[in-house]
Design a protein around this motif. Structure first.
Motif, short mmCIF file in Angstrom:
data_model
loop_
_atom_site.label_atom_id
_atom_site.label_comp_id
_atom_site.label_asym_id
_atom_site.label_seq_id
_atom_site.Cartn_x
_atom_site.Cartn_y
_atom_site.Cartn_z
N MET A 195 0.88 -1.52 0.09
CA MET A 195 0.08 -0.23 0.05
C MET A 195 0.96 0.68 0.13
O MET A 195 1.71 1.61 0.30
CB MET A 195 -1.42 -0.24 0.97
CG MET A 195 -1.77 -1.37 1.39
SD MET A 195 -3.27 -1.18 -0.06
CE MET A 195 -4.05 0.21 0.44
N ARG A 196 0.34 1.96 -0.76
CA ARG A 196 0.88 3.64 -0.79
C ARG A 196 -0.27 4.64 -1.55
O ARG A 196 -0.92 4.10 -1.14
CB ARG A 196 2.05 3.63 -1.83
CG ARG A 196 1.73 3.05 -3.37
CD ARG A 196 2.54 3.66 -3.66
NE ARG A 196 2.58 3.37 -5.02
CZ ARG A 196 1.90 3.49 -6.44
NH1 ARG A 196 1.25 5.40 -5.89
NH2 ARG A 196 1.42 3.76 -7.65
N ASP A 238 -5.65 3.39 -5.84
CA ASP A 238 -7.04 2.86 -4.70
C ASP A 238 -7.02 1.55 -4.88
O ASP A 238 -6.42 0.85 -5.60
CB ASP A 238 -8.40 3.63 -5.77
CG ASP A 238 -8.66 4.62 -6.17
OD1 ASP A 238 -8.56 5.21 -4.74
OD2 ASP A 238 -9.15 5.34 -6.71
N TYR A 239 -6.88 0.45 -3.85
CA TYR A 239 -7.04 -0.73 -3.73
C TYR A 239 -8.85 -1.13 -4.09
O TYR A 239 -9.66 -0.47 -3.63
CB TYR A 239 -6.66 -1.00 -2.66
CG TYR A 239 -7.15 -1.44 -1.31
CD1 TYR A 239 -8.10 -2.05 -0.96
CD2 TYR A 239 -7.49 0.21 -0.68
CE1 TYR A 239 -9.45 -2.01 0.21
CE2 TYR A 239 -8.36 0.19 0.53
CZ TYR A 239 -9.13 -0.40 0.96
OH TYR A 239 -9.59 0.01 1.99
N ILE A 253 -4.70 -3.57 -6.74
CA ILE A 253 -4.37 -2.02 -6.42
C ILE A 253 -3.85 -0.87 -7.57
O ILE A 253 -3.35 -1.61 -8.30
CB ILE A 253 -2.93 -1.95 -5.88
CG1 ILE A 253 -3.34 -2.74 -4.35
CG2 ILE A 253 -2.24 -0.76 -5.49
CD1 ILE A 253 -1.85 -2.38 -3.13
N THR A 254 -4.58 -0.39 -8.06
CA THR A 254 -4.57 0.20 -9.47
C THR A 254 -3.48 1.85 -9.26
O THR A 254 -2.73 1.51 -8.28
CB THR A 254 -5.79 1.68 -9.51
OG1 THR A 254 -5.84 2.21 -8.14
CG2 THR A 254 -7.04 1.02 -9.57
N PRO A 314 -5.13 -1.12 -15.97
CA PRO A 314 -3.83 -1.51 -15.94
C PRO A 314 -3.23 -1.66 -14.14
O PRO A 314 -3.61 -0.30 -13.68
CB PRO A 314 -2.89 -0.38 -16.70
CG PRO A 314 -2.94 0.92 -16.59
CD PRO A 314 -4.40 0.38 -16.69
N LEU A 315 -3.23 -2.32 -13.96
CA LEU A 315 -2.80 -2.53 -12.15
C LEU A 315 -1.68 -2.93 -11.45
O LEU A 315 -0.33 -3.18 -12.53
CB LEU A 315 -3.60 -3.92 -11.80
CG LEU A 315 -5.50 -4.06 -12.23
CD1 LEU A 315 -5.01 -5.89 -11.58
CD2 LEU A 315 -5.82 -3.03 -11.87
N ALA A 316 -1.37 -1.71 -10.37
CA ALA A 316 0.23 -2.08 -10.07
C ALA A 316 0.01 -3.19 -9.04
O ALA A 316 1.23 -3.85 -9.07
CB ALA A 316 0.20 -0.52 -9.83
N PHE A 317 -1.36 -4.12 -8.78
CA PHE A 317 -0.43 -5.11 -8.05
C PHE A 317 -2.02 -6.14 -8.17
O PHE A 317 -3.24 -5.26 -8.06
CB PHE A 317 0.08 -4.75 -6.58
CG PHE A 317 -0.01 -5.66 -5.45
CD1 PHE A 317 1.00 -6.40 -5.81
CD2 PHE A 317 -1.39 -6.51 -4.49
CE1 PHE A 317 1.21 -7.78 -4.11
CE2 PHE A 317 -1.31 -7.21 -3.78
CZ PHE A 317 0.16 -7.38 -3.52
N CYS A 318 -2.03 -7.67 -7.96
CA CYS A 318 -2.61 -8.11 -8.33
C CYS A 318 -2.57 -9.14 -7.78
O CYS A 318 -1.55 -10.22 -7.31
CB CYS A 318 -3.30 -8.71 -9.51
SG CYS A 318 -4.78 -9.19 -10.19
N GLU A 319 -3.28 -9.88 -6.43
CA GLU A 319 -3.17 -11.04 -5.81
C GLU A 319 -4.24 -11.58 -5.80
O GLU A 319 -5.47 -10.52 -5.40
CB GLU A 319 -2.49 -10.76 -4.43
CG GLU A 319 -1.74 -11.82 -4.02
CD GLU A 319 -0.93 -12.47 -4.44
OE1 GLU A 319 -1.74 -14.00 -4.66
OE2 GLU A 319 -0.54 -12.29 -4.54
#
Length: 198
Positions: free
Chosen positions: A84-85, A89-90, A111-112, A166-171
């Motif tokens: 997170m930062r 947006d999550y 996370i976007t 596009p996502l910055a993080f996907c889990e």
């Protein structure tokens, strides 16, 4: 019965193999039957290069042998917090779906790269859910867990929603087996109704 006549029951360690891992866990019990249905936790952090993940498996005693089946794969909150930062947006979701051999709960976490509108977040959430529902229907539990551990499924979800944003993080922060597949449950219920009618 005197103290001397009582038999001393000694416990010992039993080795149990866990699916998708090379190691065995040692469980302490009087006999193998006592271990049936016991749930064991396996820390997968070292196997997954520092990703804090806990694998749960249920011990099954069958035909004189100890085996185990997958129960859940959970990404621990400490790992999620590190991603997170500010300025992002999550997107979270939680839903039930079925794979070939089980009914599941799946909880994706995305996370976007920047702040986006509520409607856009909804589109991303729905697209990820639709993809995961369709994808899980053609896979077994073991295949899904394996693809999560190698990050293959997460990449597939990320590529699918990239057309929307596009996502910055996907889990997949949580996947858990909660019962037999929905189709099998329906067949069992239908069979039960027929028996009751007769």
């Amino acid at each position: 019965m005197t103290e001397q006549s009582k038999k001393i029951v000694r416990k010992k360690f039993f080795d149990v193999s866990i699916p998708l891992t090379a190691s065995k866990v040692k469980l302490y019990a009087i006999n193998e039957e006592e271990l049936n249905n016991r749930v064991v936790n396996v820390d997968m952090t070292k196997n997954l290069k520092g990703k804090n993940v806990e694998l749960k498996a249920k011990v099954i005693y069958k035909d004189g042998k100890l085996e185990s089946e997958l129960v859940s794969l959970i990404v621990l909150p400490s790992y999620i917090r590190r991603t997170m930062r500010r300025g992002i947006d999550y997107i979270e979701d939680s839903f039930k779906t079925s794979c070939k051999d089980a009914e599941l709960i799946i909880k994706p976490f995305m996370i976007t790269r920047n702040h986006i509108s509520r409607n856009l977040r909804k589109e991303v959430r729905n697209a990820a859910r639709k993809f995961l529902e369709g994808y899980s229907n053609i896979k077994t539990t073991k295949e899904l867990f394996s693809e999560l551990m190698t990050n293959k499924l997460q990449r597939s979800v990320s590529l699918k929603v990239k057309k929307i944003y596009p996502l910055a993080f996907c889990e997949i922060r949580w996947i858990e087996v909660i019962g037999p597949p929905i189709k099998k449950k329906a067949e069992e219920k239908q069979s039960q109704n027929i028996e009751e009618a007769q």
